[in-house]
Design a protein around this motif. Structure first.
Motif, PDB file in Angstrom:
ATOM      1  N   THR A   1      29.184 -38.325 -17.947  1.00  0.00           N
ATOM      2  CA  THR A   1      30.316 -37.532 -17.781  1.00  0.00           C
ATOM      3  C   THR A   1      31.137 -37.687 -18.772  1.00  0.00           C
ATOM      4  O   THR A   1      31.488 -38.764 -19.312  1.00  0.00           O
ATOM      5  CB  THR A   1      30.999 -37.668 -16.711  1.00  0.00           C
ATOM      6  OG1 THR A   1      31.176 -38.926 -16.176  1.00  0.00           O
ATOM      7  CG2 THR A   1      30.263 -36.867 -15.099  1.00  0.00           C
ATOM      8  N   HIS A   2      32.050 -36.729 -19.310  1.00  0.00           N
ATOM      9  CA  HIS A   2      33.191 -36.617 -20.386  1.00  0.00           C
ATOM     10  C   HIS A   2      34.272 -37.177 -19.653  1.00  0.00           C
ATOM     11  O   HIS A   2      34.883 -36.670 -18.785  1.00  0.00           O
ATOM     12  CB  HIS A   2      33.085 -35.413 -21.313  1.00  0.00           C
ATOM     13  CG  HIS A   2      34.161 -35.375 -22.220  1.00  0.00           C
ATOM     14  ND1 HIS A   2      33.837 -36.157 -23.438  1.00  0.00           N
ATOM     15  CD2 HIS A   2      35.272 -34.928 -22.302  1.00  0.00           C
ATOM     16  CE1 HIS A   2      34.935 -35.823 -24.206  1.00  0.00           C
ATOM     17  NE2 HIS A   2      35.682 -34.951 -23.615  1.00  0.00           N
ATOM     18  N   TYR A   3      34.918 -37.939 -20.309  1.00  0.00           N
ATOM     19  CA  TYR A   3      36.204 -38.465 -19.708  1.00  0.00           C
ATOM     20  C   TYR A   3      37.476 -37.728 -20.165  1.00  0.00           C
ATOM     21  O   TYR A   3      37.533 -37.226 -21.069  1.00  0.00           O
ATOM     22  CB  TYR A   3      36.604 -40.009 -20.316  1.00  0.00           C
ATOM     23  CG  TYR A   3      37.998 -40.436 -19.955  1.00  0.00           C
ATOM     24  CD1 TYR A   3      38.383 -40.470 -18.803  1.00  0.00           C
ATOM     25  CD2 TYR A   3      38.762 -40.551 -21.204  1.00  0.00           C
ATOM     26  CE1 TYR A   3      39.641 -41.020 -18.389  1.00  0.00           C
ATOM     27  CE2 TYR A   3      40.182 -41.156 -20.669  1.00  0.00           C
ATOM     28  CZ  TYR A   3      40.723 -41.232 -19.491  1.00  0.00           C
ATOM     29  OH  TYR A   3      41.932 -41.711 -19.277  1.00  0.00           O
ATOM     30  N   ILE A   4      38.106 -37.066 -19.249  1.00  0.00           N
ATOM     31  CA  ILE A   4      39.179 -36.474 -19.437  1.00  0.00           C
ATOM     32  C   ILE A   4      40.693 -37.284 -19.160  1.00  0.00           C
ATOM     33  O   ILE A   4      40.699 -37.641 -17.981  1.00  0.00           O
ATOM     34  CB  ILE A   4      39.321 -35.136 -18.686  1.00  0.00           C
ATOM     35  CG1 ILE A   4      37.911 -34.209 -18.903  1.00  0.00           C
ATOM     36  CG2 ILE A   4      40.458 -34.253 -18.892  1.00  0.00           C
ATOM     37  CD1 ILE A   4      37.769 -33.121 -18.168  1.00  0.00           C
ATOM     38  N   PRO A   5      41.448 -37.369 -20.072  1.00  0.00           N
ATOM     39  CA  PRO A   5      42.656 -38.438 -20.178  1.00  0.00           C
ATOM     40  C   PRO A   5      43.555 -37.854 -18.916  1.00  0.00           C
ATOM     41  O   PRO A   5      43.707 -36.542 -19.125  1.00  0.00           O
ATOM     42  CB  PRO A   5      43.174 -38.736 -21.310  1.00  0.00           C
ATOM     43  CG  PRO A   5      42.585 -37.799 -22.188  1.00  0.00           C
ATOM     44  CD  PRO A   5      41.260 -37.193 -21.574  1.00  0.00           C
ATOM     45  N   ASN A   6      44.316 -38.554 -18.256  1.00  0.00           N
ATOM     46  CA  ASN A   6      45.614 -38.027 -17.523  1.00  0.00           C
ATOM     47  C   ASN A   6      46.650 -38.924 -17.880  1.00  0.00           C
ATOM     48  O   ASN A   6      46.686 -40.042 -18.239  1.00  0.00           O
ATOM     49  CB  ASN A   6      45.140 -38.437 -16.005  1.00  0.00           C
ATOM     50  CG  ASN A   6      44.029 -37.571 -15.487  1.00  0.00           C
ATOM     51  OD1 ASN A   6      44.438 -36.126 -15.720  1.00  0.00           O
ATOM     52  ND2 ASN A   6      43.044 -37.980 -15.414  1.00  0.00           N
TER      53      ASN A   6
END
Length: 74
Positions: free
Chosen positions: A2-7
């Motif tokens: 899975t591709h990390y999506i920053p928050n």
């Protein structure tokens, strides 16, 4: 994988730039990573009292998010 999506409030390491910091701002196109914070001196604080600290923010475009590694959140 899975591709990390920053928050916002994630602590990340940007491998290719050799830096670590907190995600301070996020929009669809980029994030800013806070790498340093220090308290303003008295003169600067009186000039703009709503902001107590100065910050160094590094821009990271969404096309570069795959270079980030998530460490933790606060």
């Amino acid at each position: 994988m899975t591709h990390y999506i920053p928050n916002v409030n994630d602590y990340v390491e940007w491998k290719s730039q050799v830096l670590k910091g907190w995600v301070y701002f996020k929009c669809d196109d980029y994030i800013t990573i806070e790498t340093r914070v220090w308290e303003k001196n008295q003169e600067n604080y009186e000039h703009c009292p709503i902001h107590r600290n100065d910050r160094v923010l590094v821009l990271c475009y969404s096309s570069q998010w795959n270079e980030l590694e998530y460490i933790k959140s606060r």
